[in-house]
Design a protein around this motif. Sequence first.
Motif, short mmCIF file in Angstrom:
data_model
loop_
_atom_site.label_atom_id
_atom_site.label_comp_id
_atom_site.label_asym_id
_atom_site.label_seq_id
_atom_site.Cartn_x
_atom_site.Cartn_y
_atom_site.Cartn_z
N CYS A 104 0.83 -1.21 0.00
CA CYS A 104 0.00 0.00 0.00
C CYS A 104 0.87 1.25 0.00
CB CYS A 104 -0.92 -0.02 1.22
SG CYS A 104 -2.13 1.32 1.28
N SER A 105 1.95 1.27 0.81
CA SER A 105 2.81 2.45 0.89
C SER A 105 3.57 2.70 -0.40
CB SER A 105 3.80 2.30 2.05
OG SER A 105 3.13 2.33 3.30
N GLN A 106 3.85 1.66 -1.16
CA GLN A 106 4.54 1.84 -2.43
C GLN A 106 3.69 2.57 -3.45
OE1 GLN A 106 5.88 -2.15 -3.46
NE2 GLN A 106 7.88 -1.80 -2.54
N ARG A 107 2.39 2.67 -3.21
CA ARG A 107 1.50 3.42 -4.10
C ARG A 107 1.52 4.91 -3.80
NH1 ARG A 107 -4.00 -0.05 -5.06
NH2 ARG A 107 -3.02 -2.01 -5.66
N ALA A 108 2.12 5.28 -2.66
CA ALA A 108 2.17 6.70 -2.29
C ALA A 108 3.24 7.41 -3.09
CB ALA A 108 2.44 6.83 -0.79
N HIS A 109 3.12 8.72 -3.19
CA HIS A 109 4.15 9.55 -3.80
C HIS A 109 5.46 9.32 -3.03
CE1 HIS A 109 6.34 13.19 -4.97
NE2 HIS A 109 5.50 13.33 -5.97
N GLY A 110 6.59 9.30 -3.74
CA GLY A 110 7.87 9.01 -3.12
C GLY A 110 8.21 9.92 -1.96
N SER A 111 7.70 11.15 -1.97
CA SER A 111 8.03 12.10 -0.92
C SER A 111 7.26 11.88 0.37
CB SER A 111 7.79 13.53 -1.41
OG SER A 111 6.41 13.72 -1.69
#
Length: 403
Positions: free
Chosen positions: A337-344
């Motif tokens: 799920c976190s890998q779908r977030a913007h890198g920042s």
Amino acid sequence: MGGKLALLGLLYLVQGLPHGLQAGLLPLLLRSHGLSLTRVGLTRALHAPWLLKVAWAPLVDRCGSPRAWLALSTATLGLLCSLLAALPPGSGLPAGAVALLLLLNAGAAVQDVALDGLAVRLLAPAELGPGNSVQVVAYKLGAALAGGGLLAVTPDLTWGPLFVGLAAAYGLAAALAWGAPALQLPPPRAQESHGHPQLGWRALLAVPGTPWTAGFVLLYKLGEQGAISLFPLFLLDQGVSAAEVGLWNGMVAVGFSIAGSSLGGVLLARHRQPLPLLKPLLQLRIGALALQIALLSCLPSSSLGDLLKGAALVSLVPQHFLSGTVTTLTFALMMHCSQRAHGSIQSTHYSFLATLELLGKLLLTTGAGALADGLGLGLCFTLFLALSLAALLYLDLAPSNLG
């Protein structure tokens, strides 16, 4: 992939040291110096920075790289351990040592944010299974080593040499984190190079699948942790010796928990998606809890005392084994799920989910005793069963785009 996972495993092992130190070894050392049980118990409050790590996770995301934060925080932990070596407890724990232990937890929480953020960015989708298995198993091994393993190897270990050894371990880990080529982050993805989203709850919850995942990680441990914390105490009340409970609930159960965590990684390596794997495992976990409820009702009045006590001890094994397997799958789900977030905001996002996961563990671990005193063990374990069933039913609400 092997070199990357080996390095992450070593760093997660080091990350588990503070937890094992304060949950297992530190209480023994303080008690051996004559501190009261009340004062020893109050040291648990030093874990407070772990619940606040989402507050400084945005700083890790926005300023510098996770690798730099990891090396800096690990080196700081080494410095703090060097200072702690010079402040051994006497009749009480010095105020300076208390302050340093609080800073040690704050530094370990920053290290946790940086290492998790690094893992989120380094692990490819095909590596989430092995990566999360390494994460959970290495952390547990580090906690077990610092929580009692050191005393088993060196029974005469004292405060000063303990913290000098930890300082050396942190120094080596900091150098490894900074210099290892395998931990170099890949170039940012194109969609991550254009601007930075605003931080805040809305930005975190806007990541696809986050609201459901946040609910699951808060819920999935509630019933399990309540049962795991209370059942060994019930066995003591039924006349099982503390040595037997300690052997089965400590060494044997921890071994099976690590085996379960390893199995979770193997399953993910074959099937990739954690959600389809979670349902049958949660069903098995409900069955293991139902067995313990049956033993709760039978043991006090049965003439088959020794046989049922043996069965009760063995019942700890499937609970911890399934707990380890489910934990690895859930951590993979969180990282996916976190890998779908913007890198920042990836470090902040994962820290948000990890804080909820920790809160879910603590809620019934800390309140289980009061519930048992108020409701009785039978009703209390029925509540744990209902909470475990709720986690299973919650899986059916998972959004289709979660994968």
